[in-house]
Design an enzyme around this catalytic site. Structure first.
Site, PDB file in Angstrom:
ATOM      1  N   ASP A   1      -2.783   3.732  12.208  1.00  0.00           N
ATOM      2  CA  ASP A   1      -2.184   2.568  12.862  1.00  0.00           C
ATOM      3  C   ASP A   1      -1.881   2.895  14.319  1.00  0.00           C
ATOM      4  OD1 ASP A   1      -0.150   4.347  12.218  1.00  0.00           O
ATOM      5  OD2 ASP A   1       0.942   2.955  10.930  1.00  0.00           O
TER       6      ASP A   1
ATOM      7  N   ASN B   1      10.762  -0.331   4.208  1.00  0.00           N
ATOM      8  CA  ASN B   1      10.583  -1.648   3.582  1.00  0.00           C
ATOM      9  C   ASN B   1       9.326  -1.690   2.703  1.00  0.00           C
ATOM     10  OD1 ASN B   1       8.675  -1.419   5.550  1.00  0.00           O
ATOM     11  ND2 ASN B   1       9.167  -3.315   6.614  1.00  0.00           N
TER      12      ASN B   1
ATOM     13  N   HIS C   1       6.347  -0.618   3.641  1.00  0.00           N
ATOM     14  CA  HIS C   1       5.081  -0.768   4.372  1.00  0.00           C
ATOM     15  C   HIS C   1       4.200   0.473   4.196  1.00  0.00           C
ATOM     16  CE1 HIS C   1       6.477   0.899   8.596  1.00  0.00           C
ATOM     17  NE2 HIS C   1       6.186   1.867   7.769  1.00  0.00           N
TER      18      HIS C   1
ATOM     19  N   GLU D   1       3.207  -4.623   7.003  1.00  0.00           N
ATOM     20  CA  GLU D   1       4.598  -4.987   6.756  1.00  0.00           C
ATOM     21  C   GLU D   1       4.663  -6.043   5.654  1.00  0.00           C
ATOM     22  OE1 GLU D   1       6.726  -3.234   8.111  1.00  0.00           O
ATOM     23  OE2 GLU D   1       6.274  -2.774  10.194  1.00  0.00           O
TER      24      GLU D   1
END
Ligand code: PGA
Length: 239
Positions: free
Chosen positions: A67, A136, A138, A143
């Site tokens: 990423d 969270n 991800h 996300e």
């Protein structure tokens, strides 16, 4: 999914490195996507040690960046391209010219994503995905909500991820708000997936990952449905 719980972070790093070294032995030309973040750094140091001692040959691997922050050039010390090179590619002796970046500062991010996907396709898909777990759920910057078919794309970084990355940027408001990420589709179809999870702060999201239900609100929860996924967690994360 297989879940391996270790007593310490050091043991987690060693076990993950052993697993990965075994995969490289089986498939020296593996296409590997390698996460940044703190969690896999111990594993990468172990691998660098093995490579230095001549016990691991990564010279034929094809390494892919996972990423990237939008607009951040590779020369910026916080770029994830630079981090992948410094922590994984170079210390392991993988070749720079076989490294496939995902350029956060590409003039046309949409085109960059399509080119990255075609490079992954050309390599036959990922053989190994080394991933960390976001607070969270991800994976990369997929996300919540991210469904299993989500493609490589430009995403808005979630609030929790801005908070957790603030430490690298000197404050939450300085973290770029957008990122490019390898898609869920590519990550979930990797032939082997190693998810590394450490520390008490990940305990609840790990529980939701392992115990389900698999849902877009916890992207990592899809891993629990996959036989090729191994989750390595230390005792602090798994309780
Ligand atoms: P960490 O990051 O390894 O630094 O906890 C994981 C992630 O946010 O994906």
């Amino acid at each position: 999914m297989e879940l391996i719980v270790t007593e310490s972070y050091d043991e987690l790093s060693r076990r993950a490195a052993e697993l990965f070294a075994g995969l490289v032995l089986e498939l020296p030309e593996a296409a590997v996507v390698a996460a940044t973040g703190n969690t896999p750094m111990g594993m990468y140091k172990e691998l660098a040690r093995l490579a230095e001692r001549g016990e691991l040959d990564c010279s034929r691997l094809r390494v892919f960046q996972l990423d990237a922050y939008l607009g951040v050039p590779p020369s910026d010390s916080r770029s994830l391209e630079g981090w992948t090179l410094r922590s994984f590619v170079l210390p392991l002796g993988a070749r720079r010219d076989r490294f496939v970046p995902l350029r956060g500062d590409a003039p046309d991010p949409e085109r960059e994503c399509r080119e990255y996907e075609s490079a992954v396709r050309k390599a036959g898909g990922f053989d190994v995905a080394i991933l960390g777990l976001g607070p969270n759920g991800h994976l990369g910057f997929n996300e919540p909500p991210s469904d299993p078919g989500a493609r490589t794309r430009l995403v808005e970084i979630a609030e929790e991820s801005l908070e957790s990355n603030a430490r690298y940027w000197g404050g939450r408001d300085r973290v770029p708000r957008w990122a490019l990420t390898a898609g869920m589709d590519l990550l979930l179809s990797a032939r082997r997936i190693l998810l590394l999870v450490s520390g008490e702060t990940k305990r609840e999201v790990l529980r939701r990952t392992v115990e389900g239900p698999a849902c877009p609100d916890v992207p990592s929860s899809y891993l629990a449905t996959l036989p090729q996924a191994t989750i390595l967690a230390d005792r602090a994360a798994r309780g």
